[in-house]
Motif scaffolding. Structure first.
Motif, PDB file in Angstrom:
ATOM      1  N   ARG A   1       0.917  -1.165  -0.002  1.00  0.00           N
ATOM      2  CA  ARG A   1      -0.057   0.111  -0.046  1.00  0.00           C
ATOM      3  C   ARG A   1       0.813   1.274   0.056  1.00  0.00           C
ATOM      4  N   LYS A   2       1.753   1.186   0.549  1.00  0.00           N
ATOM      5  CA  LYS A   2       2.795   2.356   0.741  1.00  0.00           C
ATOM      6  C   LYS A   2       3.452   2.558  -0.696  1.00  0.00           C
ATOM      7  N   GLN A   3       3.925   1.387  -1.292  1.00  0.00           N
ATOM      8  CA  GLN A   3       4.390   1.513  -2.423  1.00  0.00           C
ATOM      9  C   GLN A   3       3.456   2.231  -3.599  1.00  0.00           C
ATOM     10  N   ASP A   4       2.346   1.771  -3.473  1.00  0.00           N
ATOM     11  CA  ASP A   4       1.249   2.191  -4.153  1.00  0.00           C
ATOM     12  C   ASP A   4       1.091   3.899  -4.106  1.00  0.00           C
TER      13      ASP A   4
ATOM     14  N   GLN B   1       4.155  10.009  -7.261  1.00  0.00           N
ATOM     15  CA  GLN B   1       5.098  10.133  -8.542  1.00  0.00           C
ATOM     16  C   GLN B   1       4.007  10.293  -9.726  1.00  0.00           C
ATOM     17  N   ARG B   2       2.685   9.715  -9.829  1.00  0.00           N
ATOM     18  CA  ARG B   2       2.024  10.163 -10.919  1.00  0.00           C
ATOM     19  C   ARG B   2       1.459  11.394 -10.883  1.00  0.00           C
TER      20      ARG B   2
ATOM     21  N   PHE C   1       1.794  14.381 -13.253  1.00  0.00           N
ATOM     22  CA  PHE C   1       0.583  14.548 -13.999  1.00  0.00           C
ATOM     23  C   PHE C   1       0.651  16.428 -13.968  1.00  0.00           C
ATOM     24  N   VAL C   2       1.059  16.960 -12.823  1.00  0.00           N
ATOM     25  CA  VAL C   2       1.345  18.394 -12.753  1.00  0.00           C
ATOM     26  C   VAL C   2       2.220  18.931 -13.765  1.00  0.00           C
TER      27      VAL C   2
ATOM     28  N   PHE D   1      -8.416  14.915 -21.401  1.00  0.00           N
ATOM     29  CA  PHE D   1      -7.992  14.150 -20.154  1.00  0.00           C
ATOM     30  C   PHE D   1      -8.246  12.710 -20.249  1.00  0.00           C
ATOM     31  N   VAL D   2      -6.987  12.023 -20.271  1.00  0.00           N
ATOM     32  CA  VAL D   2      -7.209  10.448 -20.491  1.00  0.00           C
ATOM     33  C   VAL D   2      -6.935   9.830 -18.908  1.00  0.00           C
ATOM     34  N   GLU D   3      -7.626   9.077 -18.754  1.00  0.00           N
ATOM     35  CA  GLU D   3      -7.599   8.355 -17.373  1.00  0.00           C
ATOM     36  C   GLU D   3      -6.404   7.215 -17.419  1.00  0.00           C
ATOM     37  N   ASP D   4      -5.667   6.983 -16.689  1.00  0.00           N
ATOM     38  CA  ASP D   4      -4.470   6.084 -16.537  1.00  0.00           C
ATOM     39  C   ASP D   4      -5.158   4.649 -16.054  1.00  0.00           C
TER      40      ASP D   4
END
Length: 438
Positions: free
Chosen positions: A26-29, A35-36, A40-41, A164-167
């Motif tokens: 969960r922490k890694q996610d 990061q994403r 994104f920003v 806008f494209v959802e990942d």
């Protein structure tokens, strides 16, 4: 008693370890999500800067165009005015001279004849009235037509679109790429369709419409190409579909036929069947029939293995299609059909009922030239104008899509899938087939 406590302690430790692993994941996610978010920003900033730069350049071009048009009008007007002023000054001098001559003629006439009849011919000859030049035409500026041109230009001005494209898909990965151009190709390649056979020998079959050839890249274990085969045809082949691990069916629109080919140690024709229309796209179905589509006479039909017509799926839905060019069977046993005019993929049932459109108007493409479907319900649409291969979900009604070929291909024209779900994308610019995992 001690062993039971020990066993419970072991179970507790195991549960603790499992929970710890879940927390770590969960922490890694969460770290990945952060990061994403940062990416994104950054993407937002890059896109915003790009849009501002594009519009700044457009404004500069419009300003230059405005200056150019104004300067052109000023220069042309100056030339015309100088010419008119010169003519007017010259005419004034001539008029003054003619008035003096006229007055002298009148005085002579009064002295000699005492008011007798006027000699008009003499007046005309002396005054050189027959030598008068026609007055120049004053130029007219059609301001209204210029306004219409400007309005039309602004109306048609499409600088960029924002989407806008959802990942919602795993990151795609380029595995390898192989040349599809052969040494003796007379023209640049134009790959229309791809089928992948996955038996003992791994074979990628491609229809090269420009060179009027069906091409094969062969290898073992997916290592391509260890061998290359080609089969020359009288006219350009278009669609190709897998029948078995060693056989495909290929459409030849100009000849109104479907060619069955075997690929073992070489490539050869097993049989040829005639059709009633110039079919381009083709997909083999589980019941041993074919679904085919036709651009020349917009339709989607079902044929048997002998090419005989069985059903017209567009008979009661003729308004659905304008130019269907590619077709494939979906995971739910429906049909996905690209339409190059509507620029989308239509999912239809085997009865011809329109189930959904991918992507929808909210997420429209610049083109839709080819389609492929995997066993998980994903539909892959080739947009050769935007250099995209868009992945959408067959069942989900949302228009959200993911570009699985972003930054990997330049001008995609065809797409195919192997049994492992890997994508094979033909690129018209690089003349290669790109093998991609997603």
């Amino acid at each position: 008693m001690f062993s039971m406590a020990r066993e419970r302690s072991g179970d507790t430790y195991k549960e603790y370890t499992t929970l710890q692993q879940r927390l770590d994941r969960r922490k890694q996610d969460l770290d990945t999500l952060i990061q994403r978010r940062e990416a994104f920003v950054k993407t937002k900033d890059d896109v915003t800067a790009g849009i501002r730069k594009t519009f700044a350049k457009t404004r500069e071009l419009l300003d230059l165009k405005e200056q150019s048009l104004v300067s052109h009008i000023e220069r042309r007007t100056q030339r015309e005015m100088e010419s008119l002023d010169s003519f007017i000054a010259s005419e004034r001098q001539e008029i003054e001279k003619r008035e003096e001559i006229f007055q002298d003629l009148v005085n002579d006439l009064q002295r000699n004849d005492g008011g007798g009849n006027c000699d008009a011919e003499k007046f005309i000859q002396e005054l050189r009235l027959n030598d008068l030049q026609p007055l120049p035409k004053v130029p007219f500026i059609e301001a209204k037509s210029h306004d219409e041109d400007v309005i039309d230009c602004v109306t048609r001005l499409q600088i960029c679109t924002v989407r806008f494209v959802e990942d919602n898909a795993p990151n795609s990965k380029l595995v390898n790429k192989v040349l599809v151009v052969f040494d003796d190709d007379p023209r640049a390649c134009n790959i229309k369709d791809i089928a992948v056979l996955g038996g003992e020998v791994y074979v990628v079959i491609m229809t090269d419409f420009a060179n009027r050839r069906v091409k094969a890249l062969c290898g073992e274990g997916g290592n391509l190409p260890q061998r290359k085969h080609k089969l020359d045809m009288k006219h350009g082949p278009w669609g190709v579909t897998k029948i078995s691990d060693f056989e495909v069916a290929v459409t030849v629109p100009e000849e109104k036929k479907i060619v069955f080919m075997r690929v073992l140690d070489d490539m050869h024709v097993r049989k040829t069947v005639k059709t009633k229309r110039k079919y381009c796209g083709i997909a083999s179905l589980a019941d041993g029939t074919f679904a085919v589509c036709c651009e020349d006479h917009p339709s989607v039909d079902i044929l048997n293995m002998d090419g005989q017509f069985m059903k017209d799926l567009s008979k009661y839905y003729a308004c659905m299609f304008k130019a269907p060019s590619s077709i494939c069977a979906t995971a739910s046993k429906s049909l996905a059909v690209t339409d190059s005019v509507f620029k989308c993929v239509m999912i239809i049932s085997k009865d011809g009922e329109l189930l959904t459109t991918k992507p929808s108007t909210a997420d429209s493409l610049k083109s839709a030239v080819a389609v492929a479907c995997d066993a998980s319900g994903h539909v892959f649409v080739v947009d050769n104008v935007d250099s995209n291969v868009i992945m959408v979900d067959e069942e989900v009604s949302s228009a959200v899509a993911s570009d699985v070929a972003k930054g990997k291909v330049n001008t995609p024209t065809a797409v195919g899938l192997d049994n492992a779900g890997r994508l094979y994308i033909a690129d018209d610019k690089f003349l290669m087939v790109f093998k991609i995992t997603y």
